[in-house]
Scaffold this motif. Structure first.
Motif, mmCIF file in Angstrom:
data_model
loop_
_atom_site.group_PDB
_atom_site.id
_atom_site.type_symbol
_atom_site.label_atom_id
_atom_site.label_comp_id
_atom_site.label_asym_id
_atom_site.label_seq_id
_atom_site.Cartn_x
_atom_site.Cartn_y
_atom_site.Cartn_z
ATOM 1 N N PRO A 135 -7.819 -16.192 -10.428
ATOM 2 C CA PRO A 135 -8.377 -17.181 -11.360
ATOM 3 C C PRO A 135 -7.398 -17.568 -12.469
ATOM 4 O O PRO A 135 -6.457 -16.836 -12.792
ATOM 5 C CB PRO A 135 -9.600 -16.458 -11.949
ATOM 6 N N ASP A 136 -7.647 -18.735 -13.045
ATOM 7 C CA ASP A 136 -6.953 -19.217 -14.242
ATOM 8 C C ASP A 136 -5.451 -19.378 -14.054
ATOM 9 O O ASP A 136 -4.671 -19.199 -14.994
ATOM 10 C CB ASP A 136 -7.225 -18.288 -15.427
ATOM 11 N N GLY A 137 -5.027 -19.707 -12.841
ATOM 12 C CA GLY A 137 -3.605 -19.973 -12.620
ATOM 13 C C GLY A 137 -2.712 -18.753 -12.629
ATOM 14 O O GLY A 137 -1.485 -18.883 -12.693
ATOM 15 N N LYS A 138 -3.294 -17.559 -12.563
ATOM 16 C CA LYS A 138 -2.489 -16.340 -12.574
ATOM 17 C C LYS A 138 -1.690 -16.202 -11.274
ATOM 18 O O LYS A 138 -2.039 -16.769 -10.246
ATOM 19 C CB LYS A 138 -3.393 -15.114 -12.745
ATOM 20 N N LEU A 139 -0.600 -15.407 -11.341
ATOM 21 C CA LEU A 139 0.183 -15.125 -10.159
ATOM 22 C C LEU A 139 -0.656 -14.328 -9.169
ATOM 23 O O LEU A 139 -1.240 -13.302 -9.524
ATOM 24 C CB LEU A 139 1.430 -14.318 -10.543
ATOM 25 N N SER A 140 -0.731 -14.796 -7.942
ATOM 26 C CA SER A 140 -1.548 -14.134 -6.929
ATOM 27 C C SER A 140 -0.722 -13.133 -6.137
ATOM 28 O O SER A 140 0.468 -13.340 -5.879
ATOM 29 C CB SER A 140 -2.145 -15.168 -5.968
ATOM 30 N N SER A 141 -1.388 -12.058 -5.736
ATOM 31 C CA SER A 141 -0.799 -11.077 -4.826
ATOM 32 C C SER A 141 -1.553 -11.119 -3.507
ATOM 33 O O SER A 141 -2.751 -11.414 -3.485
ATOM 34 C CB SER A 141 -0.893 -9.665 -5.424
ATOM 35 N N ILE A 142 -0.864 -10.829 -2.427
ATOM 36 C CA ILE A 142 -1.520 -10.763 -1.128
ATOM 37 C C ILE A 142 -2.539 -9.625 -1.156
ATOM 38 O O ILE A 142 -2.262 -8.535 -1.650
ATOM 39 C CB ILE A 142 -0.498 -10.529 0.000
ATOM 40 N N VAL A 143 -3.733 -9.879 -0.645
ATOM 41 C CA VAL A 143 -4.797 -8.867 -0.684
ATOM 42 C C VAL A 143 -4.408 -7.659 0.161
ATOM 43 O O VAL A 143 -3.680 -7.786 1.155
ATOM 44 C CB VAL A 143 -6.139 -9.450 -0.201
ATOM 45 N N PRO A 144 -4.875 -6.461 -0.214
ATOM 46 C CA PRO A 144 -4.471 -5.230 0.489
ATOM 47 C C PRO A 144 -4.724 -5.233 1.989
ATOM 48 O O PRO A 144 -3.908 -4.708 2.753
ATOM 49 C CB PRO A 144 -5.306 -4.153 -0.213
ATOM 50 N N SER A 145 -5.821 -5.812 2.434
ATOM 51 C CA SER A 145 -6.130 -5.764 3.873
ATOM 52 C C SER A 145 -5.161 -6.586 4.703
ATOM 53 O O SER A 145 -5.125 -6.458 5.932
ATOM 54 C CB SER A 145 -7.565 -6.248 4.119
ATOM 55 N N GLY A 156 -1.737 -6.851 3.705
ATOM 56 C CA GLY A 156 -0.355 -6.459 3.437
ATOM 57 C C GLY A 156 -0.023 -6.121 2.008
ATOM 58 O O GLY A 156 0.904 -5.367 1.741
ATOM 59 N N ALA A 157 -0.735 -6.699 1.065
ATOM 60 C CA ALA A 157 -0.511 -6.458 -0.369
ATOM 61 C C ALA A 157 0.872 -6.936 -0.807
ATOM 62 O O ALA A 157 1.679 -7.381 -0.004
ATOM 63 C CB ALA A 157 -0.716 -4.992 -0.707
ATOM 64 N N GLY A 158 1.096 -6.864 -2.119
ATOM 65 C CA GLY A 158 2.371 -7.293 -2.674
ATOM 66 C C GLY A 158 2.425 -8.784 -2.925
ATOM 67 O O GLY A 158 1.539 -9.541 -2.540
#
Length: 305
Positions: free
Chosen positions: A98-108, A110-112
């Motif tokens: 949300p709110d334009g934050k830097l997104s990370s790949i979800v754990p399921s 690969g993450a990171g």
């Protein structure tokens, strides 16, 4: 996969469920999914949304508390094994922090952080979809969404309180730009639909859309039988059913017979204050004004019929 998965990215109150319903009539070729990533975004163990954080009772008892983004993708694969092409209607913000934050790949999955990727899904997953977009002017969608987050409608929607971060336009713009940058869409063949164009000329818009996503258009897609409506209702997760009262009672998508009124900012402010109160009017106005530039940016790519 012989045909790419079709995904319609949109924002709240953009007539998207009515548009989706057109394609639920094509059970012969399509498996339709109603906001599946939104379930993971709000309720699953990888929930990105701020809406239900701190309300453990709501989430812990949810039938969707175990849904991950990977589980959603697995459900697509299962439908494809049955010979169906995937059609997804989804809120764009459910693919982003949300709110334009830097997104990370979800754990399921690969993450990171994946450099340059603004979403929570890996690029290799995004490449499986034909991305299309549906928008509506904020002056029409934002007040309608605000109404859904306050009593009495909030008792049915489960959205207690308005969050400007759920307006959804910023994420649509970021996704469209990313799709162009990475070649996920052909810029000369972009599919962006304005909901008001859809309401004015549904057959022309749907026919053009079908042509671009390689679905054979049939006029009967715009007329919904009892069986069609029952099937479509089953597709909507229980937690989202409170948002769809209008379309649930409809039986077709026909051109509207009344023209849209041109209303001044002053008249809008007055109307919103009378309906929702002065503080709500201020919040609605700020949210509308903040999202008009994103809407106008997206609008330049809209289908013209």
């Amino acid at each position: 996969m012989t045909s790419p998965r079709i995904i319609v990215l949109t924002h709240p109150r953009a007539v998207s469920t009515a548009f989706e319903r057109v394609f639920t009539t094509r059970r012969d070729i399509l498996a339709t999914f109603h906001e599946p990533f939104n379930i993971a975004f709000y309720f699953g163990p990888e929930a990105v949304s701020e809406r239900y954080k701190g309300t453990s009772a709501t989430v812990a008892t949810s039938e969707f508390s175990a849904v991950t983004y990977k589980a959603v993708l697995d459900s697509f694969a299962e439908a494809e094994e049955r010979g169906k092409r995937i059609f997804v209607k989804e809120m764009a913000f459910s693919l982003f922090e949300p709110d334009g934050k830097l997104s990370s790949i979800v754990p399921s999955l690969g993450a990171g952080v994946e450099p340059g990727n603004p979403t929570v899904l890996p690029l290799e997953v995004l490449q499986q979809f034909h991305f299309t977009f549906l928008i509506r002017h904020p002056r029409r969608s934002i007040p309608s969404f605000y109404r859904c987050t306050t009593p009495p409608l909030s008792q049915g929607t489960g959205f207690d309180g308005f969050l400007p971060s759920e307006a959804g336009y910023l994420e649509l713009r970021r996704m469209l730009d990313f799709c162009i940058e990475k070649g996920l869409v052909d810029k000369s063949r972009l599919i962006v639909i304005d909901a008001d164009d859809l309401l004015d000329e549904p057959e022309k818009i749907v026919r053009s859309y079908c042509d671009r996503v390689a679905i054979d258009f049939r006029p009967e897609m715009l007329e919904w039988s009892d069986a069609d409506r029952e099937h479509a209702a089953r597709l909507v997760p229980t937690v989202f059913q409170g948002f769809h009262g209008n379309v649930d009672g409809s039986s077709s998508l026909k051109p509207r017979t009344h023209a849209q009124k041109t209303v001044s900012v002053e008249d809008e402010n007055k109307e919103w204050a009378e309906k929702y109160g002065s503080e709500a009017q201020r919040v609605i106005r700020e949210t509308v004004d903040a999202n008009i530039p994103h809407y106008e940016y997206l609008k330049q790519y809209c289908l013209k019929v």
